[in-house]
Design an enzyme around this catalytic site. Sequence first.
Site, short mmCIF file in Angstrom:
data_model
loop_
_atom_site.label_atom_id
_atom_site.label_comp_id
_atom_site.label_asym_id
_atom_site.label_seq_id
_atom_site.Cartn_x
_atom_site.Cartn_y
_atom_site.Cartn_z
N GLY A 132 11.90 5.59 3.50
CA GLY A 132 11.18 5.00 4.61
C GLY A 132 9.97 4.56 4.34
O GLY A 132 9.38 4.31 3.01
N SER A 133 8.88 4.79 5.37
CA SER A 133 7.55 4.41 5.16
C SER A 133 6.75 5.35 4.18
O SER A 133 5.49 4.78 3.92
CB SER A 133 6.56 4.33 6.48
OG SER A 133 7.34 3.35 7.52
#
Length: 482
Positions: A217-218
């Site tokens: 993810g981020s």
Amino acid sequence: MNTPLRRLSMVVVVMFLALMMSATWVQYVRAPDLNNDPRNVRTLYREYDRARGPIVVGGEAIASSEPVDSPFGYLRSYSDGPLYAHATGYFSVVYGRSGIERAMNTELNGTADSLFYSRLQDLVTGRQPEGAAVELTLDPAAQQAAWDALGDQRGAVVAMDTRTGEVLVMVSKPSYDPNILAVHSSREVTERWAELNEADGNPLTNRAIAGNTYPPGSTFKLVTAAAALEDGLGIDEQIDAPDQLPLPQSTAVLRNFGGSSCSPTGTQTLGDALRISCNTAFGQLGLDLGADAVRAQAEAFGFGQELQIPTTVTPSYFPEDPNDPNTVLSAIGQYEVRVTPLQVAMLSAAIANDGVLMEPQLVRSVRGQDLEVIRETRPQELGRAVSTSTAEALQDMMVEVVQNGTGRAAQISGVQVAGKTGTAQTSAEAAPHAWFTAFAPADDPRVAVAVIVENGGAMGNEATGGAVAAPIARSVIQAVLE
């Protein structure tokens, strides 16, 4: 001699030669591998005749062998078994070894080459042979803090010393008690093994370093930001940050978290994009840089490396040749990008260490019966991930994430924390994974942490990395610094 007899003699000679070569191959060439194979029960029987060395954390044995009135001679026991299970592994008469019990087997059972003189002394003095003690790098207070903070949620926590690469925390949940696999009853061990393999959540899997890797993810935006900085982009330079980013060659669009807008002007600085974790900005940045540049930067941080710490680490992965739309998704840690929590901790540790990536180590030393150091692990550099100036820029950006961005829940009074949140989509049906990675103190880094809570843990679909994973990282950092 007639021709048929001569041919038969040749066949017999060839068969004898083949038999001799086969026996030689098995007894000499393959012997070390066969002896170390965890399925080799005969080796285990021999090992039970001597005291296996302890595994030590913080000066206390967390795995030891006790003499018992049994044909096996000694019983392996684990204090705080579930807490350290994925580090120690198990030692079973039926299923062999795992974890440190496997990786350091020859040291623990006393047959390592480094213990030759110790064995010679035992022979001369008549002393009962014993295995060496293996001291781990784990911090018991931080390990307990991570265990407690993760609670009943599935996931993993890893912490590293940013300067040396020593692994301070390795927690994976759900866990198991290795004591139930150490008993001498084959029937009982087999039953417990079947229960563990059928249990929900695969408790035997060490989520911290192996098993099924995760979409980051981020947290992966740190890699994309590093590639952009190395390419010459500055923290305060404006980059595109639209409300929606059309994916090339597709009718699909990339949106920001919750459909939010990153900037009313459609542009923002690189620093602000990381602070609020803007998907469209980093998606466009990945497309502008190209997949090759982002992949090269990921590999500089350790992606693709086969590590032994000394337990085996599953390599993290960036896709080989993604097309443009998948490059956009890869740049924000989605598509086929996969990581271990250890890799994410290595990412933060390298940034904290001015761009130098250290080799992770779980073993600090090996000591003989008289406690003399037989082998001691020394810090090793894996290479430079980014330049010092890029590392300093990333440090400043990560401090802003915690002070004024998505990672506020990691704030610690009197300690400046640098971090990055992540919320990783897994499927349309499942809740996203919650990530957080950080290092502290930001002005003199000592510890780097990575936390993943699978499918949002107790918060489910409402989870974010900042809400769920950041408080766990904060607890670990506090335990290490105290």
